[in-house]
Every structure is written in C-alpha cells, then in structure tokens.
Design an enzyme around this catalytic site. Sequence first.
Site, PDB file in Angstrom:
ATOM      1  CG  ASP A   1      -1.507   1.281   1.616  1.00  0.00           C
ATOM      2  OD1 ASP A   1      -2.245   1.802   0.752  1.00  0.00           O
ATOM      3  OD2 ASP A   1      -1.262   1.796   2.719  1.00  0.00           O
TER       4      ASP A   1
ATOM      5  CG  ASP B   1      -1.452   7.842   0.335  1.00  0.00           C
ATOM      6  OD1 ASP B   1      -2.215   7.659  -0.625  1.00  0.00           O
ATOM      7  OD2 ASP B   1      -0.514   8.653   0.296  1.00  0.00           O
TER       8      ASP B   1
HETATM    9  C1  XBP Z   1      -5.060   6.342   0.876  1.00  0.00           C
HETATM   10  C2  XBP Z   1      -6.231   7.016   0.322  1.00  0.00           C
HETATM   11  C3  XBP Z   1      -6.049   8.132  -0.664  1.00  0.00           C
HETATM   12  C4  XBP Z   1      -5.288   9.297  -0.029  1.00  0.00           C
HETATM   13  C5  XBP Z   1      -5.494  10.576  -0.813  1.00  0.00           C
HETATM   14  O1  XBP Z   1      -4.573   5.533  -0.173  1.00  0.00           O
HETATM   15  O2  XBP Z   1      -7.337   6.612   0.625  1.00  0.00           O
HETATM   16  O3  XBP Z   1      -7.349   8.557  -1.019  1.00  0.00           O
HETATM   17  O4  XBP Z   1      -5.838   9.517   1.278  1.00  0.00           O
HETATM   18  O5  XBP Z   1      -5.075  10.382  -2.154  1.00  0.00           O
HETATM   19  P1  XBP Z   1      -3.773   4.131   0.173  1.00  0.00           P
HETATM   20  P2  XBP Z   1      -6.076  10.753  -3.361  1.00  0.00           P
HETATM   21  O6  XBP Z   1      -4.613   3.043  -0.436  1.00  0.00           O
HETATM   22  O7  XBP Z   1      -2.430   4.299  -0.489  1.00  0.00           O
HETATM   23  O8  XBP Z   1      -3.661   4.018   1.683  1.00  0.00           O
HETATM   24  O9  XBP Z   1      -6.618  12.130  -3.056  1.00  0.00           O
HETATM   25  O10 XBP Z   1      -5.221  10.697  -4.604  1.00  0.00           O
HETATM   26  O11 XBP Z   1      -7.148   9.694  -3.318  1.00  0.00           O
HETATM   27 MG    MG Z   2      -2.885   3.282   3.317  1.00  0.00          MG
END
Ligand code: XBP
Ligand code: MG
Length: 241
Positions: free
Chosen positions: A8, A10
């Site tokens: 993953d 973020d």
């Molecule tokens: C986390 C998310 C993303 C980010 C914001 O992604 O849910 O929406 O918070 O990025 P991950 P965007 O699956 O990597 O944990 O505004 O591009 O969605």
């Molecule tokens: Mg994440």
Amino acid sequence: MLKAFIFDVDGTLADTEMAHLAAFNYAFKEMGLDWHWTIAQYTELLSISGGKERLLHYWKQVSPDIKALTGNAIQDTIERLHLLKTAAYEQSVQDGAVQMREGVLALIQEAYNSGLQLAIATTTSPVNIAALLRKAIGPDWMQYFRIIEDASTAPLKKPNPQVYRQTLERLGLSADACLAFEDSENGLRAAHSAKLATIVTPNSFTQDHNFQLATKVIPSLRGVDVQQLQAIHQTAMQARK
Ligand code: XBP
Ligand code: MG
C-alpha cells in the site's frame, strides 16, 4: 513459497496523510469554500478511501441540499477540487513535506536484490505515487516495481479488493505466494478479501482501527528483513492448511 511483496502507499510506504490534509484545505481555500478539515475530522474522513469519494462524502454531510445540484455540477466541482488538491500535494512532496517510513526503503532494496517481485496496490492517484517515489528513490524508481495498481486502474476503492485482485492477476501469482503491507482497516480488509496474508504498520491516523484480520501488526518496518518476513509468511501459510 514467498514470491512477492505488495505495498500500500499512503500511511504504509510513507506518512503522507498530513500532506494530503494540507492539500485538501488549500484546495478548499482556492475554490472559495468555507470548508476546513481538522486532523480529527480528517481521521474520521479517512474511513472513506479515495480523495474524490472522501470529498463527495463530506459534501453530502455538510450540505444535505446537495441533491438540488445536478450530477454534473457536483462531479465537476469535485474534479476541480481534486485537481487543485493533487497539484498542491505533488508540490509539497517535491518540497520535502513527506518522509518514507522507517525501514521501508531498506526492505524494498533488500527484497528487490533477493529477487522478490514488488508491487503497489493503492487507492491514491498515480501522480501521487510518482511524486513520492521519485523524491525518495530517484528517477528510476519504477524499475523496482513490477506492477502498479492505483486509483486510475482500480476505480473500486478499498475495502473493495479490486486493486489487490488486479495486482495478483497481473503478477500471475496466487495470494499464497505474496505478502501485503498495509496501514489501515480498509486496506487490511481489501487485502484479506483477496486472500492475502497482511503485515500492518499502523500510524497516528489508523492506530485505533481494527486489525484483527492482520497476519501480524508491528509498529514499523524498521529493522525488518526479508528472512523475518519469509518466516511470518510461512507460519501463516501453514496455519491455512
Ligand atoms: C489512501 C487514500 C487516498 C489518499 C489521498 O490511499 O485513501 O485517497 O488519502 O489520495 P492508500 P487521493 O490506499 O495508499 O492508503 O486524493 O489521490 O485519493
Ligand atoms: Mg494506506
């Protein structure tokens, strides 16, 4: 036998959400909206994966009369907000606002050198992945990752398993040959639904989430090497028999 790591982005590769939050608030101001998300509000809103989906969810919360607007007006506003937000986030990453989490770069390098396949399965936008990894690894960052599935290829967001199922399909591997790395309950549920053993490294936004489905929850990947992860994966696979 363990053949691939699926990461993953973020909250797992890097603590990005404070930079995402600042970018959302910047976009609200630029668009002349009186919206401003606090850390506490954003922690709640992170239960909605995907920035656009999060914006629509919040808008419906604060403006029940949103129904009076046409679907296009709503979508157009969200698209414009998200474009502004993504540009601001990209700039903040380039300016050094985001650090990779402890142990992540070392593990990626060791896993790559040991011949494991590496993949990314995220709900964030592709430009965010590129900004983060170009800054952290350099212009050749893509060579480390065989497969990248993101918001542009998997529109159904976590906890929907689509992004993980598509990653496995493109890797040409069964879930039993892989280990997923996540930070959130939505991400863990998505990986678990795709039958993946999952290592969870919580962060300040997700520390209160339910990680019962995790193969193992550890504070970070600092000092964690491929051999340790192979042992965790092997134990998890034996427990499935
Ligand atoms: C986390 C998310 C993303 C980010 C914001 O992604 O849910 O929406 O918070 O990025 P991950 P965007 O699956 O990597 O944990 O505004 O591009 O969605
Ligand atoms: Mg994440």
